[in-house]
Design a protein around this motif. Sequence first.
Motif, PDB file in Angstrom:
ATOM      1  N   GLU A 275     -44.180 -27.232 -54.051  1.00  0.00           N
ATOM      2  CA  GLU A 275     -42.771 -26.894 -53.940  1.00  0.00           C
ATOM      3  C   GLU A 275     -42.677 -25.407 -53.655  1.00  0.00           C
ATOM      4  OE1 GLU A 275     -41.029 -27.825 -57.717  1.00  0.00           O
ATOM      5  OE2 GLU A 275     -42.588 -26.777 -58.811  1.00  0.00           O
ATOM      6  N   ARG A 276     -41.460 -24.943 -53.388  1.00  0.00           N
ATOM      7  CA  ARG A 276     -41.266 -23.517 -53.155  1.00  0.00           C
ATOM      8  C   ARG A 276     -40.802 -22.856 -54.440  1.00  0.00           C
ATOM      9  NH1 ARG A 276     -37.662 -22.801 -48.013  1.00  0.00           N
ATOM     10  NH2 ARG A 276     -38.327 -20.646 -48.241  1.00  0.00           N
ATOM     11  N   ILE A 277     -41.114 -21.596 -54.583  1.00  0.00           N
ATOM     12  CA  ILE A 277     -40.667 -20.818 -55.737  1.00  0.00           C
ATOM     13  C   ILE A 277     -39.143 -20.865 -55.764  1.00  0.00           C
ATOM     14  CG2 ILE A 277     -40.563 -18.502 -56.731  1.00  0.00           C
ATOM     15  CD1 ILE A 277     -43.381 -18.032 -55.402  1.00  0.00           C
ATOM     16  N   GLN A 278     -38.563 -21.176 -56.919  1.00  0.00           N
ATOM     17  CA  GLN A 278     -37.116 -21.377 -57.020  1.00  0.00           C
ATOM     18  C   GLN A 278     -36.323 -20.089 -57.243  1.00  0.00           C
ATOM     19  OE1 GLN A 278     -35.515 -24.503 -56.446  1.00  0.00           O
ATOM     20  NE2 GLN A 278     -37.573 -24.618 -55.558  1.00  0.00           N
ATOM     21  N   ASP A 279     -37.012 -19.010 -57.555  1.00  0.00           N
ATOM     22  CA  ASP A 279     -36.351 -17.714 -57.764  1.00  0.00           C
ATOM     23  C   ASP A 279     -35.962 -17.146 -56.400  1.00  0.00           C
ATOM     24  OD1 ASP A 279     -35.602 -15.104 -58.269  1.00  0.00           O
ATOM     25  OD2 ASP A 279     -37.469 -14.544 -59.275  1.00  0.00           O
ATOM     26  N   THR A 280     -34.683 -17.166 -56.070  1.00  0.00           N
ATOM     27  CA  THR A 280     -34.238 -16.721 -54.748  1.00  0.00           C
ATOM     28  C   THR A 280     -34.352 -15.208 -54.541  1.00  0.00           C
ATOM     29  OG1 THR A 280     -31.944 -16.672 -55.495  1.00  0.00           O
ATOM     30  CG2 THR A 280     -32.702 -18.690 -54.406  1.00  0.00           C
TER      31      THR A 280
ATOM     32  N   ARG B 178     -47.741 -18.279 -48.586  1.00  0.00           N
ATOM     33  CA  ARG B 178     -47.207 -17.526 -49.728  1.00  0.00           C
ATOM     34  C   ARG B 178     -45.844 -16.915 -49.404  1.00  0.00           C
ATOM     35  NH1 ARG B 178     -50.926 -16.097 -53.895  1.00  0.00           N
ATOM     36  NH2 ARG B 178     -53.060 -16.741 -53.485  1.00  0.00           N
ATOM     37  N   LEU B 179     -45.664 -16.483 -48.167  1.00  0.00           N
ATOM     38  CA  LEU B 179     -44.375 -15.914 -47.755  1.00  0.00           C
ATOM     39  C   LEU B 179     -43.243 -16.921 -47.944  1.00  0.00           C
ATOM     40  CD1 LEU B 179     -42.857 -13.539 -46.359  1.00  0.00           C
ATOM     41  CD2 LEU B 179     -43.387 -14.647 -44.192  1.00  0.00           C
ATOM     42  N   LEU B 180     -43.551 -18.193 -47.756  1.00  0.00           N
ATOM     43  CA  LEU B 180     -42.564 -19.253 -47.940  1.00  0.00           C
ATOM     44  C   LEU B 180     -42.435 -19.690 -49.394  1.00  0.00           C
ATOM     45  CD1 LEU B 180     -43.375 -21.334 -44.757  1.00  0.00           C
ATOM     46  CD2 LEU B 180     -41.322 -19.988 -45.186  1.00  0.00           C
ATOM     47  N   GLY B 181     -43.222 -19.084 -50.284  1.00  0.00           N
ATOM     48  CA  GLY B 181     -43.119 -19.397 -51.710  1.00  0.00           C
ATOM     49  C   GLY B 181     -43.667 -20.762 -52.056  1.00  0.00           C
ATOM     50  N   LEU B 182     -44.596 -21.285 -51.266  1.00  0.00           N
ATOM     51  CA  LEU B 182     -45.165 -22.607 -51.516  1.00  0.00           C
ATOM     52  C   LEU B 182     -46.258 -22.533 -52.583  1.00  0.00           C
ATOM     53  CD1 LEU B 182     -45.198 -23.750 -47.826  1.00  0.00           C
ATOM     54  CD2 LEU B 182     -44.020 -24.974 -49.674  1.00  0.00           C
ATOM     55  N   THR B 183     -46.458 -23.634 -53.274  1.00  0.00           N
ATOM     56  CA  THR B 183     -47.404 -23.714 -54.392  1.00  0.00           C
ATOM     57  C   THR B 183     -48.812 -23.321 -53.973  1.00  0.00           C
ATOM     58  OG1 THR B 183     -46.088 -25.489 -55.354  1.00  0.00           O
ATOM     59  CG2 THR B 183     -48.359 -25.275 -56.148  1.00  0.00           C
ATOM     60  N   VAL B 184     -49.450 -22.502 -54.812  1.00  0.00           N
ATOM     61  CA  VAL B 184     -50.839 -22.087 -54.639  1.00  0.00           C
ATOM     62  C   VAL B 184     -51.603 -22.500 -55.893  1.00  0.00           C
ATOM     63  CG1 VAL B 184     -52.372 -20.090 -54.436  1.00  0.00           C
ATOM     64  CG2 VAL B 184     -50.234 -20.155 -53.138  1.00  0.00           C
ATOM     65  N   THR B 185     -52.777 -23.074 -55.715  1.00  0.00           N
ATOM     66  CA  THR B 185     -53.607 -23.431 -56.869  1.00  0.00           C
ATOM     67  C   THR B 185     -54.777 -22.462 -56.977  1.00  0.00           C
ATOM     68  OG1 THR B 185     -54.797 -25.035 -55.498  1.00  0.00           O
ATOM     69  CG2 THR B 185     -53.047 -25.879 -56.898  1.00  0.00           C
ATOM     70  N   GLY B 186     -55.165 -22.176 -58.225  1.00  0.00           N
ATOM     71  CA  GLY B 186     -56.256 -21.243 -58.478  1.00  0.00           C
ATOM     72  C   GLY B 186     -55.781 -19.814 -58.298  1.00  0.00           C
ATOM     73  N   GLY B 187     -56.519 -18.877 -58.832  1.00  0.00           N
ATOM     74  CA  GLY B 187     -56.170 -17.467 -58.663  1.00  0.00           C
ATOM     75  C   GLY B 187     -54.819 -17.132 -59.259  1.00  0.00           C
ATOM     76  N   THR B 188     -54.118 -16.224 -58.585  1.00  0.00           N
ATOM     77  CA  THR B 188     -52.803 -15.792 -59.063  1.00  0.00           C
ATOM     78  C   THR B 188     -51.749 -16.168 -58.037  1.00  0.00           C
ATOM     79  OG1 THR B 188     -52.999 -13.638 -57.994  1.00  0.00           O
ATOM     80  CG2 THR B 188     -53.842 -13.811 -60.233  1.00  0.00           C
ATOM     81  N   SER B 189     -50.510 -16.164 -58.458  1.00  0.00           N
ATOM     82  CA  SER B 189     -49.434 -16.550 -57.546  1.00  0.00           C
ATOM     83  C   SER B 189     -49.207 -15.510 -56.461  1.00  0.00           C
ATOM     84  CB  SER B 189     -48.126 -16.776 -58.321  1.00  0.00           C
ATOM     85  OG  SER B 189     -47.746 -15.587 -58.983  1.00  0.00           O
ATOM     86  N   GLU B 190     -49.564 -14.267 -56.701  1.00  0.00           N
ATOM     87  CA  GLU B 190     -49.336 -13.204 -55.721  1.00  0.00           C
ATOM     88  C   GLU B 190     -50.590 -12.878 -54.918  1.00  0.00           C
ATOM     89  OE1 GLU B 190     -46.687 -11.920 -54.635  1.00  0.00           O
ATOM     90  OE2 GLU B 190     -45.305 -12.692 -56.104  1.00  0.00           O
ATOM     91  N   GLY B 191     -51.757 -13.072 -55.517  1.00  0.00           N
ATOM     92  CA  GLY B 191     -52.986 -12.682 -54.837  1.00  0.00           C
ATOM     93  C   GLY B 191     -53.122 -11.169 -54.825  1.00  0.00           C
TER      94      GLY B 191
END
Length: 200
Positions: free
Chosen positions: A44-49, A186-199
């Motif tokens: 999903e995309r990050i919900q924080d607009t 990541r620019l689209l705020g899509l789910t990333v697994t492993g690591g950190t959400s920002e990289g």
Amino acid sequence: MTLRKLFAAAALLAAPAMAETTVGITKDMPSVTVETDSGPVVIERIQDTSHEIGGEWARTSRPCPDFCIQPHNPAEGVYTIGELELIDMLQDPDAVVVDSRTPDWFQGGTIPGAINIPYTYVLDELGRLGCEPDFDGWDCSNAKRVALFCNGIWCGQSPTAIRNMVEAGYPADRISYYRGGMQVWRLLGLTVTGGTSEGG
């Protein structure tokens, strides 16, 4: 009806609307679930607009060479895709999505459901993609449909892997290239697994 009951009724009516996804993938697709080696993962995309991309992924000007803008098509016959086509492939049990980056990048966060085959080893790992070894190298007549990606439009890892695969006999029409890679994902705020959400 008392004022308190009126507010309670209004809150109950508003609850379903609040539960809706604010930032969907598409108008009709709020999220998707893909199977991974670790079990199902919701994309999903990050919900924080107000969320903004940061860290390594916010960099726009990596030095070229080596970080040069890649061609839209890395090899003749290869189909370049976007996020929606990649999500379709992630849900297809007969397709394989390959993160062709080196393991350190993969461990820092990847697209759910992707497997890691570093671009430097792709020719040794064609068996994982449906090819069979033969006396001349590989027989890829039963090759799977694959999509490869790396860090982004400036990253040459997946284009290099794709060109090497085609040269080794992998059918180009069974290869897709997700050119946007991790930076656009990541620019689209899509789910990333492993690591950190920002990289980064």
